[in-house]
Write a protein that holds these residues in place. Structure first.
Motif, PDB file in Angstrom:
ATOM      1  N   ALA A 160       0.767  -1.245   0.031  1.00 60.62           N
ATOM      2  CA  ALA A 160      -0.035  -0.071   0.115  1.00 60.62           C
ATOM      3  C   ALA A 160       0.821   1.384  -0.075  1.00 60.62           C
ATOM      4  O   ALA A 160       0.249   2.199  -0.597  1.00 60.62           O
ATOM      5  N   TRP A 161       2.191   1.121   0.584  1.00 59.86           N
ATOM      6  CA  TRP A 161       2.899   2.506   0.772  1.00 59.86           C
ATOM      7  C   TRP A 161       3.670   2.409  -0.507  1.00 59.86           C
ATOM      8  O   TRP A 161       4.397   3.450  -0.833  1.00 59.86           O
ATOM      9  N   SER A 162       3.620   1.617  -1.722  1.00 61.97           N
ATOM     10  CA  SER A 162       4.352   1.818  -2.870  1.00 61.97           C
ATOM     11  C   SER A 162       4.135   3.078  -3.754  1.00 61.97           C
ATOM     12  O   SER A 162       5.143   4.020  -4.004  1.00 61.97           O
ATOM     13  N   PRO A 163       2.812   3.674  -3.597  1.00 56.86           N
ATOM     14  CA  PRO A 163       2.955   5.133  -4.017  1.00 56.86           C
ATOM     15  C   PRO A 163       3.495   6.140  -3.634  1.00 56.86           C
ATOM     16  O   PRO A 163       4.006   7.071  -4.316  1.00 56.86           O
ATOM     17  N   VAL A 164       3.659   6.070  -2.325  1.00 59.25           N
ATOM     18  CA  VAL A 164       4.331   7.195  -1.638  1.00 59.25           C
ATOM     19  C   VAL A 164       5.795   6.974  -2.070  1.00 59.25           C
ATOM     20  O   VAL A 164       6.371   8.299  -2.195  1.00 59.25           O
ATOM     21  N   LEU A 165       6.587   5.846  -2.229  1.00 59.73           N
ATOM     22  CA  LEU A 165       7.844   5.993  -2.773  1.00 59.73           C
ATOM     23  C   LEU A 165       7.922   6.214  -4.283  1.00 59.73           C
ATOM     24  O   LEU A 165       8.698   6.843  -4.603  1.00 59.73           O
ATOM     25  N   GLU A 166       6.765   5.903  -5.025  1.00 58.47           N
ATOM     26  CA  GLU A 166       6.740   6.778  -6.490  1.00 58.47           C
ATOM     27  C   GLU A 166       6.815   8.017  -6.347  1.00 58.47           C
ATOM     28  O   GLU A 166       7.682   8.779  -7.267  1.00 58.47           O
ATOM     29  N   SER A 167       6.174   8.688  -5.437  1.00 54.92           N
ATOM     30  CA  SER A 167       6.079  10.141  -5.236  1.00 54.92           C
ATOM     31  C   SER A 167       7.401  10.806  -4.796  1.00 54.92           C
ATOM     32  O   SER A 167       7.838  11.673  -5.496  1.00 54.92           O
ATOM     33  N   VAL A 168       8.098  10.253  -3.740  1.00 53.45           N
ATOM     34  CA  VAL A 168       9.325  10.676  -3.499  1.00 53.45           C
ATOM     35  C   VAL A 168      10.373  10.479  -4.698  1.00 53.45           C
ATOM     36  O   VAL A 168      11.265  11.418  -4.954  1.00 53.45           O
ATOM     37  N   SER A 169      10.375   9.260  -5.506  1.00 54.34           N
ATOM     38  CA  SER A 169      11.132   9.190  -6.612  1.00 54.34           C
ATOM     39  C   SER A 169      10.899  10.273  -7.685  1.00 54.34           C
ATOM     40  O   SER A 169      11.848  10.946  -8.329  1.00 54.34           O
ATOM     41  N   ALA A 170       9.811  10.600  -7.741  1.00 57.10           N
ATOM     42  CA  ALA A 170       9.207  11.869  -8.798  1.00 57.10           C
ATOM     43  C   ALA A 170       9.950  13.236  -8.387  1.00 57.10           C
ATOM     44  O   ALA A 170       9.971  14.021  -9.250  1.00 57.10           O
ATOM     45  N   THR A 171      10.565  13.441  -7.282  1.00 56.56           N
ATOM     46  CA  THR A 171      10.933  14.719  -6.804  1.00 56.56           C
ATOM     47  C   THR A 171      12.411  14.659  -6.795  1.00 56.56           C
ATOM     48  O   THR A 171      12.925  15.697  -6.714  1.00 56.56           O
TER      49      THR A 171
END
Length: 212
Positions: A160-171
């Motif tokens: 479930a926390w995968s999207p948060v890491l996707e967001s971090v990588s996008a920064t």
């Protein structure tokens, strides 16, 4: 890195990500409207994954979410939120790396709680968002390979926390060749296994309560 991301949007993203990676207690749920509003102001590549995770938190019973957090981050080292673990494992080199994190914080006049290791991703993101963005992004960039391993692990595990890491990588900037080589090496062999402690750092605990 999302090219349209402003400095302000980047720190808003890091603060939001930091809070969403913390142990999902009642305080996190109480902040959900604010976190959702913050995520909605961000470019799609950064904000949309955060909105998706906020919806998951809202729709998931509190006990289920906290149990999932503990099972994910406290009991599976593959999903460690401690950035130095991926590169150094439980070795003396990791202790020195942790000291460098602490020295970076102190140079910026920032002190963290004694119960927190300084390389916890939520701690690093909060530092980058609220204290010294330039120093914070240097730490994140230095451990770009660790972040990628965590991102891939959570994605492959359908966390479930995968999207948060996707967001971090996008920064952050895209992976360079050196970081890709590190990712491939660590994915094949794992972190070093010399179990000699984290001197000069003691073993600490995650927000969920498990030691690393």
């Amino acid at each position: 890195m999302t090219s349209s991301l402003t400095d302000r949007e980047r720190v808003v993203a890091w603060q939001t990500q930091s809070l969403l990676l913390d142990y999902p207690d009642d305080a996190v749920r109480q902040r959900l409207p604010l976190l959702r509003a913050a995520a909605a102001t961000l470019p799609e590549a950064v904000g949309s994954p955060l909105l998706s995770f906020c919806a998951h938190v809202e729709a998931t019973p509190a006990g289920t979410l906290t149990a999932d957090y503990v099972a994910t981050f406290d009991h599976r080292k593959r999903f460690s939120l401690f950035l130095t673990y991926f590169r150094y494992g439980d070795t003396r080199k990791r202790g020195m790396a942790l000291l460098r994190f602490q020295q970076t914080y102190r140079a910026a006049g920032h002190r963290i709680a004694t119960t927190e290791l300084p390389d916890h991703l939520a701690v690093v993101l909060e530092f980058a968002a609220t204290v010294d963005p330039a120093a914070g992004v240097r730490l994140l960039a230095e451990y770009r390979a660790s972040l990628e391993l965590l991102r891939l692990g959570l994605w492959e595990g359908r966390s479930a926390w995968s999207p948060v890491l996707e967001s971090v990588s996008a920064t952050l900037p895209p992976l360079g060749r050196r970081d890709r080589d590190i990712v491939e090496q660590l994915a094949a062999s794992g972190p070093p296994e010399e179990d000699v402690g984290l001197l000069p750092y003691p073993t600490n605990r995650t927000p969920g309560g498990a030691s690393v």
